[in-house]
Design a protein around this motif. Structure first.
Motif, mmCIF file in Angstrom:
data_model
loop_
_atom_site.group_PDB
_atom_site.id
_atom_site.type_symbol
_atom_site.label_atom_id
_atom_site.label_comp_id
_atom_site.label_asym_id
_atom_site.label_seq_id
_atom_site.Cartn_x
_atom_site.Cartn_y
_atom_site.Cartn_z
ATOM 1 N N PRO A 18 0.627 -1.265 -0.069
ATOM 2 C CA PRO A 18 0.138 -0.265 0.060
ATOM 3 C C PRO A 18 0.587 1.555 -0.010
ATOM 4 C CG PRO A 18 -0.646 -1.867 2.314
ATOM 5 C CD PRO A 18 0.555 -1.994 1.055
ATOM 6 N N MET A 19 0.362 2.255 -0.904
ATOM 7 C CA MET A 19 0.959 3.747 -1.211
ATOM 8 C C MET A 19 1.033 4.730 0.015
ATOM 9 S SD MET A 19 2.081 3.564 -4.498
ATOM 10 C CE MET A 19 0.960 3.588 -5.549
ATOM 11 N N TYR A 20 -0.383 5.019 0.477
ATOM 12 C CA TYR A 20 -0.650 5.847 0.249
ATOM 13 C C TYR A 20 -1.675 6.066 1.800
ATOM 14 C CZ TYR A 20 -1.632 6.611 -4.762
ATOM 15 O OH TYR A 20 -0.879 6.477 -6.218
ATOM 16 N N ALA A 21 -0.503 6.605 2.692
ATOM 17 C CA ALA A 21 -1.200 5.959 4.569
ATOM 18 C C ALA A 21 -2.853 7.355 4.543
ATOM 19 C CB ALA A 21 -0.407 7.550 4.188
ATOM 20 N N THR A 22 -2.909 7.617 3.584
ATOM 21 C CA THR A 22 -5.037 8.253 3.951
ATOM 22 C C THR A 22 -5.834 7.434 3.373
ATOM 23 O OG1 THR A 22 -4.167 9.029 1.463
ATOM 24 C CG2 THR A 22 -4.611 10.705 4.275
ATOM 25 N N TYR A 23 -5.025 6.333 2.907
ATOM 26 C CA TYR A 23 -6.123 4.850 3.017
ATOM 27 C C TYR A 23 -5.762 3.780 4.295
ATOM 28 C CZ TYR A 23 -8.457 7.447 -0.859
ATOM 29 O OH TYR A 23 -8.999 8.363 -1.630
ATOM 30 N N THR A 24 -4.455 4.066 4.959
ATOM 31 C CA THR A 24 -3.999 3.341 5.391
ATOM 32 C C THR A 24 -3.579 3.041 6.744
ATOM 33 O OG1 THR A 24 -1.260 3.663 4.567
ATOM 34 C CG2 THR A 24 -2.811 1.727 3.737
ATOM 35 N N SER A 25 -3.097 4.327 7.219
ATOM 36 C CA SER A 25 -2.514 5.035 8.465
ATOM 37 C C SER A 25 -3.880 5.572 9.115
ATOM 38 C CB SER A 25 -1.608 5.850 8.709
ATOM 39 O OG SER A 25 -1.503 6.676 9.690
#
Length: 309
Positions: free
Chosen positions: A208-215
């Protein structure tokens, strides 16, 4: 967990409804009641009105309905939103606004020189692809989604670049040269090829590359783009995994695939439409086309012959 916990405002964006209704009302006033105030004008065509209404309805569906909320939870939905907003809505806008209104807008003193440069086919494609690709770099997307003003501004600029990209292909201004059908086909294919690396980066990323979808923290901050902060503060949320069973990397890869598929479908329809119209125009009067071609060839030969003498 149900999306209803975010409240009516986040789900249905009543402010956006008001803005779109206002714009629609202004559109019909300008194109009907007030059109005679313009030096050059024509009656509003039914086709134009339909395209404009389609644009307004589509914008609301992708930016005002629960689909917009889901776009902040699932990257797949975000890419559907991007595909529709950037590859479909601009077509409706260009076709929905009468040519004489476009003429007023694009020939304004400040706009005219910029518009002339930014709608050059090569420039238009590179600017759009560049902005789209830059936006989907992980560090850029995460940064933009954490600032409401920056996110709104960049999305608007990206949308304008999409309109400029489609302009050479779709515009039908009576006083402007139209792109030849063969060039249109090449233009669409070039767009499809150039957008592929950005989609490939997303599709083939192993993590996963996008923190706004994982963090959790970054996601909650990004959610403030569509959910009032007061509503979020009253909820106990850890991250987007509460609303979907799909793994983050699978969601990301599916988003890239869907973006590419939707782009291929939209461009495919455009290719088929342009080719069909081109073929039909060539078949209408083949004798006249042949005669015109022979005449042009003869004139060219005579001009070259005279120059040699």
């Amino acid at each position: 967990m149900s999306l209803s916990i975010f409240g009516f405002q986040a789900l249905w964006s009543p402010y956006l409804i008001g803005v779109l209704v206002f714009i629609t009302g202004l559109y019909f006033l300008v194109t009907t009641k007030w059109r005679k105030d313009f030096k050059v004008n024509e009656p509003l065509k039914k086709e134009e009105a339909i395209y404009f209404l389609l644009a307004m309805v589509t914008i609301y569906i992708i930016k005002g309905s629960p689909l917009d909320l889901m776009a902040h939870i699932m990257f797949t939905v975000h890419m559907v939103q991007m595909a529709v907003l950037l590859l479909l809505v601009p077509i409706f806008i260009i076709k929905g606004i009468p040519w004489w209104l476009w003429k007023v807008a694009i020939e304004a003193p400040v706009v005219k020189p910029l518009f002339k440069v930014l709608t050059l086919p090569v420039v238009a494609v590179l600017v759009f692809i560049g902005l789209f690709s830059f936006y989907h770099l992980p560090s850029v997307l995460d940064y933009i989604k954490l600032n409401e003003t920056l996110h709104g501004t960049y999305t608007f600029v990206l949308f304008i670049s999409a309109v400029l990209m489609y302009w050479p292909l779709i515009q039908k201004m009576p006083d402007r040269e139209q792109m030849k059908p063969l060039y249109k086909l090449g233009y669409i294919i070039a767009n499809a090829v150039l957008i592929t690396p950005a989609c490939a980066l997303i599709i083939f990323a192993p993590e996963p590359m996008y923190a706004t979808y994982t963090s959790g923290d970054a996601w909650l901050q990004a959610m403030e783009l569509c959910v009032p902060a007061s509503t979020l503060s009253g909820l106990s949320l850890s991250g987007p995994e509460l609303f979907t069973d799909m793994k983050a990397v699978e969601d990301q890869q599916l988003g890239g695939v869907i973006m590419k598929i939707l782009q291929e479908i939209i461009f495919g329809v455009l290719l088929a439409t342009i080719f069909t119209r081109w073929y039909r125009s060539e078949q209408k009067d083949p004798d006249k086309i042949t005669a015109d071609a022979l005449k042009a060839h003869q004139e060219k030969w005579e001009s070259e012959h005279q120059h040699q003498l």
